[in-house]
Design a protein around this motif. Structure first.
Motif, PDB file in Angstrom:
ATOM      1  N   ALA A  45     102.868  47.759  23.816  1.00  0.00           N
ATOM      2  CA  ALA A  45     103.688  48.565  24.716  1.00  0.00           C
ATOM      3  C   ALA A  45     102.946  49.857  25.038  1.00  0.00           C
ATOM      4  O   ALA A  45     102.080  50.295  24.269  1.00  0.00           O
ATOM      5  CB  ALA A  45     105.034  48.869  24.058  1.00  0.00           C
ATOM      6  N   PRO A  46     103.250  50.499  26.136  1.00  0.00           N
ATOM      7  CA  PRO A  46     102.527  51.720  26.515  1.00  0.00           C
ATOM      8  C   PRO A  46     102.822  52.896  25.575  1.00  0.00           C
ATOM      9  O   PRO A  46     103.866  52.949  24.927  1.00  0.00           O
ATOM     10  CB  PRO A  46     103.031  52.006  27.934  1.00  0.00           C
ATOM     11  CG  PRO A  46     104.362  51.331  28.013  1.00  0.00           C
ATOM     12  CD  PRO A  46     104.264  50.123  27.138  1.00  0.00           C
ATOM     13  N   ILE A  74     110.188  48.695  25.495  1.00  0.00           N
ATOM     14  CA  ILE A  74     110.013  49.788  24.537  1.00  0.00           C
ATOM     15  C   ILE A  74     108.731  50.539  24.873  1.00  0.00           C
ATOM     16  O   ILE A  74     107.870  50.042  25.595  1.00  0.00           O
ATOM     17  CB  ILE A  74     109.937  49.286  23.077  1.00  0.00           C
ATOM     18  CG1 ILE A  74     108.742  48.340  22.900  1.00  0.00           C
ATOM     19  CG2 ILE A  74     111.219  48.592  22.661  1.00  0.00           C
ATOM     20  CD1 ILE A  74     108.482  47.936  21.463  1.00  0.00           C
ATOM     21  N   CYS A  75     108.599  51.743  24.320  1.00  0.00           N
ATOM     22  CA  CYS A  75     107.355  52.500  24.441  1.00  0.00           C
ATOM     23  C   CYS A  75     107.289  53.546  23.339  1.00  0.00           C
ATOM     24  O   CYS A  75     108.307  53.889  22.723  1.00  0.00           O
ATOM     25  CB  CYS A  75     107.236  53.160  25.818  1.00  0.00           C
ATOM     26  SG  CYS A  75     108.395  54.525  26.083  1.00  0.00           S
ATOM     27  N   ARG A  76     106.084  54.011  23.077  1.00  0.00           N
ATOM     28  CA  ARG A  76     105.882  55.101  22.117  1.00  0.00           C
ATOM     29  C   ARG A  76     105.730  56.409  22.870  1.00  0.00           C
ATOM     30  O   ARG A  76     105.138  56.459  23.952  1.00  0.00           O
ATOM     31  CB  ARG A  76     104.628  54.870  21.278  1.00  0.00           C
ATOM     32  CG  ARG A  76     104.749  53.812  20.218  1.00  0.00           C
ATOM     33  CD  ARG A  76     103.364  53.453  19.663  1.00  0.00           C
ATOM     34  NE  ARG A  76     102.642  54.601  19.144  1.00  0.00           N
ATOM     35  CZ  ARG A  76     101.309  54.666  19.052  1.00  0.00           C
ATOM     36  NH1 ARG A  76     100.570  53.662  19.480  1.00  0.00           N
ATOM     37  NH2 ARG A  76     100.731  55.731  18.550  1.00  0.00           N
ATOM     38  N   ILE A  77     106.263  57.472  22.277  1.00  0.00           N
ATOM     39  CA  ILE A  77     106.077  58.829  22.812  1.00  0.00           C
ATOM     40  C   ILE A  77     105.523  59.684  21.688  1.00  0.00           C
ATOM     41  O   ILE A  77     106.175  59.865  20.651  1.00  0.00           O
ATOM     42  CB  ILE A  77     107.400  59.417  23.338  1.00  0.00           C
ATOM     43  CG1 ILE A  77     107.972  58.555  24.466  1.00  0.00           C
ATOM     44  CG2 ILE A  77     107.192  60.850  23.815  1.00  0.00           C
ATOM     45  CD1 ILE A  77     109.329  59.014  24.972  1.00  0.00           C
ATOM     46  N   VAL A  78     104.313  60.205  21.876  1.00  0.00           N
ATOM     47  CA  VAL A  78     103.647  61.034  20.874  1.00  0.00           C
ATOM     48  C   VAL A  78     103.815  62.497  21.267  1.00  0.00           C
ATOM     49  O   VAL A  78     103.258  62.929  22.291  1.00  0.00           O
ATOM     50  CB  VAL A  78     102.157  60.677  20.755  1.00  0.00           C
ATOM     51  CG1 VAL A  78     101.487  61.538  19.682  1.00  0.00           C
ATOM     52  CG2 VAL A  78     101.981  59.196  20.436  1.00  0.00           C
ATOM     53  N   PRO A 358     108.383  37.468  27.588  1.00  0.00           N
ATOM     54  CA  PRO A 358     107.350  38.469  27.307  1.00  0.00           C
ATOM     55  C   PRO A 358     107.761  39.369  26.140  1.00  0.00           C
ATOM     56  O   PRO A 358     108.889  39.869  26.093  1.00  0.00           O
ATOM     57  CB  PRO A 358     107.261  39.264  28.611  1.00  0.00           C
ATOM     58  CG  PRO A 358     108.606  39.105  29.247  1.00  0.00           C
ATOM     59  CD  PRO A 358     109.109  37.742  28.844  1.00  0.00           C
ATOM     60  N   VAL A 359     106.851  39.550  25.182  1.00  0.00           N
ATOM     61  CA  VAL A 359     107.109  40.391  24.012  1.00  0.00           C
ATOM     62  C   VAL A 359     105.973  41.401  23.886  1.00  0.00           C
ATOM     63  O   VAL A 359     104.801  41.044  24.064  1.00  0.00           O
ATOM     64  CB  VAL A 359     107.209  39.549  22.723  1.00  0.00           C
ATOM     65  CG1 VAL A 359     107.569  40.444  21.532  1.00  0.00           C
ATOM     66  CG2 VAL A 359     108.253  38.442  22.875  1.00  0.00           C
ATOM     67  N   TYR A 360     106.333  42.642  23.570  1.00  0.00           N
ATOM     68  CA  TYR A 360     105.333  43.697  23.448  1.00  0.00           C
ATOM     69  C   TYR A 360     105.477  44.387  22.095  1.00  0.00           C
ATOM     70  O   TYR A 360     106.571  44.523  21.561  1.00  0.00           O
ATOM     71  CB  TYR A 360     105.483  44.705  24.592  1.00  0.00           C
ATOM     72  CG  TYR A 360     105.321  44.065  25.956  1.00  0.00           C
ATOM     73  CD1 TYR A 360     104.059  43.857  26.503  1.00  0.00           C
ATOM     74  CD2 TYR A 360     106.439  43.640  26.679  1.00  0.00           C
ATOM     75  CE1 TYR A 360     103.909  43.253  27.742  1.00  0.00           C
ATOM     76  CE2 TYR A 360     106.293  43.035  27.916  1.00  0.00           C
ATOM     77  CZ  TYR A 360     105.027  42.840  28.441  1.00  0.00           C
ATOM     78  OH  TYR A 360     104.884  42.237  29.659  1.00  0.00           O
ATOM     79  N   ARG A 361     104.328  44.845  21.558  1.00  0.00           N
ATOM     80  CA  ARG A 361     104.290  45.462  20.231  1.00  0.00           C
ATOM     81  C   ARG A 361     104.101  46.971  20.342  1.00  0.00           C
ATOM     82  O   ARG A 361     103.401  47.466  21.232  1.00  0.00           O
ATOM     83  CB  ARG A 361     103.140  44.869  19.415  1.00  0.00           C
ATOM     84  CG  ARG A 361     102.935  45.508  18.050  1.00  0.00           C
ATOM     85  CD  ARG A 361     101.584  45.188  17.441  1.00  0.00           C
ATOM     86  NE  ARG A 361     101.425  43.775  17.139  1.00  0.00           N
ATOM     87  CZ  ARG A 361     100.610  42.962  17.777  1.00  0.00           C
ATOM     88  NH1 ARG A 361      99.858  43.420  18.791  1.00  0.00           N
ATOM     89  NH2 ARG A 361     100.517  41.688  17.441  1.00  0.00           N
ATOM     90  N   ALA A 362     104.711  47.709  19.417  1.00  0.00           N
ATOM     91  CA  ALA A 362     104.472  49.141  19.284  1.00  0.00           C
ATOM     92  C   ALA A 362     104.400  49.464  17.795  1.00  0.00           C
ATOM     93  O   ALA A 362     105.287  49.079  17.037  1.00  0.00           O
ATOM     94  CB  ALA A 362     105.583  49.948  19.942  1.00  0.00           C
TER      95      ALA A 362
END
Length: 878
Positions: A45-46, A74-78, A358-362
């Protein structure tokens, strides 16, 4: 997070200590199988890295990244590197003394298990990682995954989690006799990678060879156990660094009620929705596939500890995931159709991919956020001891997803957590308050401008309210015969009202019956409420359909509708400063708006061109506007010794008629009837459905002309009722009545809608009124207008009107009913040749006049319509 699904039972201190010691003294026999790993091959995931400036506005940043991130689910936010919030539960005393409850998770059964109804006659696989665990819930034999484990302090759980992981991934063949810290020398020469842990996790899930049980401190109420983020109560002096994090929008205590989140209109602090939950994890502790309650957004922050691995599926692919899980786990879904609501079932991302999902990893590390989008299924597990905190949030764009959620819940007969209609209506009211201040009162405020992006035609909020309005209208129309009553404002203030059948929220409307005063149904199940007679049943409505349509128009930034809605609700609900020129009764008494929309000033017309426009438009009508001046809030006398009349727009639910000029009375036959006087030069305007584009509203002008100005003087020249739409060339004329001129408009509108529906089925929601009251559309049913016109005839020379009115008043005073109409009068008038013209529709005034005599619709001088053959010699012979 799914709220309210687990009912945990805590044990007494002695039992809790005994149970905790039993966990700490278990033999760990299970081992990592590095060559058997089943790590899924999925894309990541982005990841987003906001700047400090972008980080100042959480919901603004979420809106910015949504177009890119939503397709992944989903996505990550740093956060910026300087943003390092403290975690309050790391206080030493809290760490050593505060206890939390855990859940037992049987990893090898999360995907591969038999339905609970089948007795496990086969011998269970040998338990290689622990002795039998103590269970404190009475339903453990009937429902999988609900077993409650021991209570732990953070200090003890850290010891348990770290030593479990060390023993499980230990490379030597030596069996750990115990994981008690006193008997194990902690050596950290090697740590498994996230990839290695991920591969082993899915090996256990997909191809288990041992029974593996872990503990998870999940869904811990921050109000009861403790908070990760500091709360406002922790505010120190102004110079304290802590205050920055206490007030931050990214502080999960604050996020749900930020100004851009519609959850701020929820009155209750719903645990897990508006109040964050904490999660204390260990290696392999899992959160199974699920979506958020009401398909809300969620934001998860990892305070400290080892990483958390996430998997996400886009919200648009939710049905595909559900279909795939039912296909691969048919027995489990047959036993529990709502299995996905329970958070106890995994299915490998590899299997989902094979089904086209479709499956995405974070991979979330300490100090990072993970954002999940509406209806995005997500699952995952922890790589070791850690602490995360999560809460829901609802930007305005969530409303369309929330509506879909409650409709789905209704089909599934599932209870709701929040009242979607209440959030929707409160959001709309707040938006209208902001728009009213911006566009009517012209008050600029930062908090008001934020609503502009969600309003207007096509705006997210506008569309959400319009969709709900169309839905409500369809349901109301299916309940013909039900009595309609206004819902009391406090109908659901003390407790939530829900449908007896499907649990649908009843904030907007409800159906009931005399037989059961406390039992209600949604409009979809109203007919199933009871078997009583129809006249005993009723529908409670908070707003009628006209009011809801006005609400939509107001959100479309229609100034007229903003005024209407604000007049009805402003001083009570919206707390608006309506200004010195605002009048509750008639929505703007003393203010006259021209067709150009200019307000007339206290010195006369606000724009000289407006006066010129009005003067030129009435020259052919014999109306003299010279010296015509109007001051706000100043009654204008129409003649010597007359009662003052206040000019102003006419307010009705869903109808806003604005008189421009009242004209002058002609004392001739046909210019009045028993109900009305029709002044020459009368002109008004009203906003109504466009005949050019029925999905829009347009301004219409209604006028009265004298046919003598076109055809020469005559004793029976009738008034000519003209209707035009701004920017549209077609003209609607009738000498029959004001009603007929607007009937012609409605006929044209219906024809246009039919044409639209033939080309595009989405126009089915367009439902114009079945009939139109032309007198109402002209404004002749408004008491202020009636009074103003009566003042034009102080000597009562419009005999038919005044005779009828005085006789009615006299009869009413002595209780005598009105005399009945003699049907033969029409025939006599036709015989005497006192027959009027018909209707005309054309692309210009001249063409419409020519069409007047080409139809067979006529009326008598008293205004009653009859149909007869065309008169020989054409209409001029009349």
């Amino acid at each position: 997070m799914m709220k309210g699904k687990f009912s945990l039972q805590t044990t007494e201190n002695d039992n809790s200590m005994e149970s905790m010691n039993s966990f700490l003294n278990k033999k760990i026999l299970a081992r990592w199988e590095p060559n058997e790993g089943c790590r899924p091959i999925v894309n990541n995931a982005p990841v987003f890295y906001p700047s400090m400036e972008e980080f100042e506005d959480p919901l603004g940043y979420i809106a910015k990244i949504r177009p890119k991130a939503e397709h992944y689910g989903i996505c990550r936010i740093v956060p910026p590197s300087l943003w390092t919030p403290p975690c309050t539960i790391k206080d030493e005393t809290f760490w050593q003394t505060a206890k939390f409850n855990t859940r037992i998770q049987q990893l090898d059964l999360l995907q591969n298990r038999e339905p609970m109804k089948k007795k496990r006659s086969r011998k269970r696989k040998r338990r290689r990682n622990s002795a039998p665990l103590k269970v404190t819930t009475s339903e453990s034999e009937d429902i999988f995954g609900f077993n409650s484990g021991s209570d732990f302090t953070l200090e003890k759980f850290q010891e348990f989690a770290r030593n479990f992981k060390e023993c499980y991934f230990k490379r030597s063949d030596r069996i750990c006799d115990s994981i008690t810290p006193k008997k194990i020398k902690v050596t950290r020469k090697w740590e498994p990678s996230v990839k290695a842990i991920e591969g082993e996790y899915w090996r256990i899930i997909e191809h288990p060879t041992d029974e593996v049980e872990v503990l998870y401190g999940a869904d811990l109420e921050t109000g009861a156990f403790g908070r990760g983020f500091p709360k406002a109560l922790a505010l120190l002096n102004d110079s304290s660094k802590l205050n920055e994090y206490v007030m931050s929008g990214w502080n999960l205590n604050n996020l749900p009620r930020l100004s851009g989140s519609v959850l701020r209109f929820e009155e209750n602090d719903i645990s897990g929705v508006l109040v964050p939950w904490l999660y204390i994890g260990m290696c392999f502790s899992s959160f199974c596939w699920h979506v958020e309650d009401h398909h809300l957004y969620s934001l998860n922050y990892l305070h400290w500890g080892e990483p958390k691995v996430w998997y996400g599926v886009p919200g648009t692919k939710a049905p595909a995931l559900e279909k795939a899980m039912r296909k691969h786990l048919p027995d489990l879904f047959e036993e529990h159709p709502d299995l996905l609501h329970e958070l106890v079932t995994q299915l490998s991302p590899s299997t989902l991919k094979s089904e086209g999902v479709p499956v995405y990893r974070a991979v979330q590390y300490a100090g990072e956020f993970v954002l999940t989008f509406p209806r995005a299924y997500h699952s995952g597990f922890n790589c070791g001891f850690n602490c995360a905190e999560a809460v829901n949030v609802a930007p305005v764009d969530w409303l369309e997803h929330g509506q879909s959620a409650v409709e789905l819940y209704s089909v599934q007969c599932r209870k709701t957590s929040v009242s979607h209609d209440k959030l929707l209506l409160k959001s709309a009211k707040e938006a209208i308050r902001a728009l009213f201040e911006l566009y009517v009162l012209q008050k600029e405020a930062t908090e008001n401008s934020g609503w502009i992006d969600f309003c207007g035609k096509g705006g997210k909020l506008t569309n959400a309210v319009k969709r709900r309005t169309v839905m409500e209208e369809e349901r109301v129309n299916n309940l013909l015969g039900f009595r309609t009553e206004r819902m009391k404002s406090d109908f659901d203030s003390e407790s939530e009202r829900e449908c007896f059948s499907c649990f649908y929220d009843l904030h907007l409307s409800a159906a009931g019956c005399k037989c059961s005063p406390k039992k209600f149904a949604c409009l979809k199940h109203a007919k199933e409420l009871c078997s009583c007679k129809l006249n005993d049943k009723f529908v409670l409505i908070r707003y009628n359909m006209d009011e809801l349509r006005t609400l939509v128009q107001a959100l479309e930034m229609n100034v007229d509708a903003l005024k209407i809605w604000s007049a009805e609700e402003g001083k009570n609900d919206l707390d608006l400063d309506l200004g010195s020129n605002w009048d509750d009764e008639n929505c703007g008494a003393g203010t006259l708006v021209s067709s150009k929309g200019n307000l007339f000033t206290e010195h006369g017309f606000g724009d000289a061109s407006v006066l010129d426009e009005l003067k030129s438009s009435h020259l052919s009508l014999g109306v003299d506007l010279s010296g015509f001046m109007l001051k706000p809030d100043v009654p204008m006398k129409l003649g010597f010794g007359l009662e003052p009349v206040t000019f102003g727009p006419i307010l009705k639910p869903g109808l806003y008629v604005e008189p421009i000029t009242y004209g002058k009375v002609l004392f001739r036959k046909l210019w009045c009837n028993k109900q009305n006087i029709f002044p020459k030069g009368f002109k008004s305007q009203v906003r109504f459905i466009s005949v050019e584009n029925p999905s829009e509203m347009r301004m219409y002008t209604s006028e009265i002309f004298d046919t003598s100005d076109f055809f020469g003087q005559g004793p029976f020249r009738p008034p000519l009722f003209k209707v035009t739409m701004k920017g549209y060339k077609e003209v609607w004329l009738s000498t029959v009545s004001a009603d007929r001129s607007w009937e012609l408009v409605l006929e044209r509108l219906n024809q246009k809608i039919e044409d639209h529906i033939k080309c595009d089925k989405s126009y089915r929601y367009l439902q114009p009124p079945k009939t139109l009251n032309g007198l109402d559309m002209f404004g002749f049913l408004s008491p202020p207008t009636v009074k103003a016109i009566e003042n034009l005839d102080p000597n009562h020379q419009s005999e038919e009107y005044w005779h009828h009115k005085l006789s009615v008043e006299k009869d009413s005073s002595i209780g005598v009913s009105m005399s009945r109409f003699d049907q033969s009068e029409i025939k006599n008038e036709v015989k005497r040749g006192e027959c009027l013209l018909g209707d005309g529709v054309g692309n210009s005034m001249e063409e419409a006049i020519q069409m007047l005599g080409r139809n067979g619709c006529y009326a008598t001088k008293s205004g009653r319509r009859v149909r007869t053959h065309r008169v020989k010699g054409g209409w001029m012979s009349l």
